[in-house]
Design a protein around this motif. Structure first.
Motif, mmCIF file in Angstrom:
data_model
loop_
_atom_site.group_PDB
_atom_site.id
_atom_site.type_symbol
_atom_site.label_atom_id
_atom_site.label_comp_id
_atom_site.label_asym_id
_atom_site.label_seq_id
_atom_site.Cartn_x
_atom_site.Cartn_y
_atom_site.Cartn_z
ATOM 1 N N UNK A 25 -50.654 -15.673 36.169
ATOM 2 C CA UNK A 25 -49.646 -14.787 36.748
ATOM 3 C C UNK A 25 -48.723 -14.192 35.683
ATOM 4 N N UNK A 26 -48.226 -13.019 36.001
ATOM 5 C CA UNK A 26 -47.306 -12.341 35.085
ATOM 6 C C UNK A 26 -45.989 -13.104 35.007
ATOM 7 N N UNK A 27 -45.378 -13.046 33.846
ATOM 8 C CA UNK A 27 -44.075 -13.690 33.674
ATOM 9 C C UNK A 27 -43.027 -12.804 34.346
ATOM 10 N N UNK A 28 -42.059 -13.436 34.969
ATOM 11 C CA UNK A 28 -40.951 -12.722 35.605
ATOM 12 C C UNK A 28 -39.703 -12.985 34.781
ATOM 13 N N UNK A 29 -39.196 -11.958 34.110
ATOM 14 C CA UNK A 29 -37.943 -12.100 33.380
ATOM 15 C C UNK A 29 -36.769 -12.094 34.347
ATOM 16 N N UNK A 30 -36.905 -11.293 35.392
ATOM 17 C CA UNK A 30 -35.890 -11.201 36.441
ATOM 18 C C UNK A 30 -36.632 -11.191 37.783
ATOM 19 N N UNK A 31 -36.177 -12.031 38.705
ATOM 20 C CA UNK A 31 -36.774 -12.082 40.037
ATOM 21 C C UNK A 31 -35.693 -11.813 41.077
ATOM 22 N N UNK A 32 -35.949 -10.826 41.919
ATOM 23 C CA UNK A 32 -35.045 -10.509 43.022
ATOM 24 C C UNK A 32 -35.749 -10.959 44.297
ATOM 25 N N UNK A 33 -35.101 -11.827 45.046
ATOM 26 C CA UNK A 33 -35.696 -12.410 46.251
ATOM 27 C C UNK A 33 -35.028 -11.811 47.477
ATOM 28 N N UNK A 34 -35.846 -11.189 48.323
ATOM 29 C CA UNK A 34 -35.372 -10.596 49.574
ATOM 30 C C UNK A 34 -35.778 -11.519 50.717
ATOM 31 N N UNK A 35 -34.793 -12.183 51.317
ATOM 32 C CA UNK A 35 -35.052 -13.123 52.395
ATOM 33 C C UNK A 35 -34.671 -12.550 53.745
ATOM 34 N N UNK A 36 -34.686 -13.420 54.753
ATOM 35 C CA UNK A 36 -34.391 -12.994 56.115
ATOM 36 C C UNK A 36 -33.652 -14.095 56.858
ATOM 37 N N UNK A 37 -32.730 -13.705 57.716
ATOM 38 C CA UNK A 37 -32.044 -14.643 58.599
ATOM 39 C C UNK A 37 -32.796 -14.789 59.922
ATOM 40 N N UNK A 38 -33.910 -14.107 60.062
ATOM 41 C CA UNK A 38 -34.693 -14.154 61.299
ATOM 42 C C UNK A 38 -34.945 -12.784 61.881
ATOM 43 N N UNK A 39 -34.451 -11.744 61.207
ATOM 44 C CA UNK A 39 -34.614 -10.374 61.715
ATOM 45 C C UNK A 39 -35.098 -9.424 60.622
ATOM 46 N N UNK A 40 -35.769 -9.944 59.614
ATOM 47 C CA UNK A 40 -36.288 -9.102 58.544
ATOM 48 C C UNK A 40 -35.322 -8.977 57.379
ATOM 49 N N UNK A 41 -35.809 -8.361 56.327
ATOM 50 C CA UNK A 41 -35.033 -8.203 55.097
ATOM 51 C C UNK A 41 -34.050 -7.041 55.216
ATOM 52 N N UNK A 42 -33.178 -6.936 54.244
ATOM 53 C CA UNK A 42 -32.276 -5.786 54.144
ATOM 54 C C UNK A 42 -33.100 -4.651 53.530
ATOM 55 N N UNK A 43 -33.722 -3.865 54.390
ATOM 56 C CA UNK A 43 -34.658 -2.813 53.951
ATOM 57 C C UNK A 43 -33.960 -1.765 53.087
ATOM 58 N N UNK A 44 -32.742 -1.371 53.438
ATOM 59 C CA UNK A 44 -32.028 -0.355 52.658
ATOM 60 C C UNK A 44 -31.798 -0.843 51.225
ATOM 61 N N UNK A 45 -31.410 -2.101 51.072
ATOM 62 C CA UNK A 45 -31.207 -2.662 49.739
ATOM 63 C C UNK A 45 -32.527 -2.755 48.984
ATOM 64 N N UNK A 95 -26.167 -4.432 41.917
ATOM 65 C CA UNK A 95 -26.614 -3.741 43.128
ATOM 66 C C UNK A 95 -26.497 -4.620 44.373
ATOM 67 N N UNK A 96 -26.424 -5.935 44.183
ATOM 68 C CA UNK A 96 -26.408 -6.847 45.320
ATOM 69 C C UNK A 96 -24.984 -7.039 45.833
ATOM 70 N N UNK A 97 -24.806 -6.981 47.151
ATOM 71 C CA UNK A 97 -23.462 -7.191 47.698
ATOM 72 C C UNK A 97 -23.068 -8.658 47.587
ATOM 73 N N UNK A 98 -21.772 -8.922 47.525
ATOM 74 C CA UNK A 98 -21.286 -10.302 47.469
ATOM 75 C C UNK A 98 -21.604 -11.031 48.768
ATOM 76 N N UNK A 99 -21.509 -10.314 49.876
ATOM 77 C CA UNK A 99 -21.792 -10.887 51.195
ATOM 78 C C UNK A 99 -22.723 -9.942 51.928
ATOM 79 N N UNK A 100 -23.760 -10.482 52.521
ATOM 80 C CA UNK A 100 -24.728 -9.642 53.209
ATOM 81 C C UNK A 100 -24.972 -10.190 54.606
ATOM 82 N N UNK A 101 -24.547 -9.453 55.611
ATOM 83 C CA UNK A 101 -24.717 -9.875 56.989
ATOM 84 C C UNK A 101 -26.125 -9.604 57.506
ATOM 85 N N UNK A 102 -26.880 -8.744 56.812
ATOM 86 C CA UNK A 102 -28.226 -8.384 57.263
ATOM 87 C C UNK A 102 -29.265 -9.434 56.879
ATOM 88 N N UNK A 103 -29.252 -9.860 55.619
ATOM 89 C CA UNK A 103 -30.280 -10.788 55.132
ATOM 90 C C UNK A 103 -29.855 -11.357 53.782
#
Length: 121
Positions: A25-45, A95-103
């Motif tokens: 697998x390719x090395x990841x220098x930076x990994x951004x993880x998009x999770x979900x609270x049960x309603x999908x990821x923050x698609x706009x972000x 780019x990431x918000x301090x608090x995210x109500x979406x995901x």
């Protein structure tokens, strides 16, 4: 019996001499993880990050690694040789918000750098 031994030796030597097609697998220098609270990821972000990655001249490779049932994925960024992975981390961290109500969203970088959005309370 000698013939069988010779064939086995020949077969094993062919396996040893065969080149490896996939170095892993390719090395990841930076990994951004998009999770979900049960309603999908923050698609706009996720779209905003994808657009930034597309035009980022410091990125050598970007790979999307899906892992969830609601669109969750990791964005693996490999930085070009000679570029500063810490600066890339800082750019995407901003780019990431301090608090995210979406995901939930998090980012990991070199030297243990890590940030996670705060979940709703």
């Amino acid at each position: 019996m000698k013939r069988l031994t010779a064939l086995l030796a020949l077969g094993l030597s062919a396996c040893v001499a065969a080149p490896v097609a996939d170095a892993g697998p390719a090395r990841c220098d930076v990994t951004i993880r998009f999770g979900s609270y049960g309603a999908g990821i923050d698609r706009a972000l996720a779209d905003q990050v994808a657009a930034a990655v597309k035009s980022d001249r410091a990125i050598a490779r970007s790979e999307r690694k899906p892992w969830g049932r609601e669109g969750e994925f990791d964005q693996c960024l490999t930085v070009k040789p000679g570029r500063d992975a810490r600066a890339v981390f800082a750019r995407y961290r901003a780019m990431l918000p301090a608090r995210n109500l979406k995901a939930p969203t998090s980012i990991e970088g070199p030297d243990g750098l890590k940030f996670e959005t705060i979940a709703p309370m």
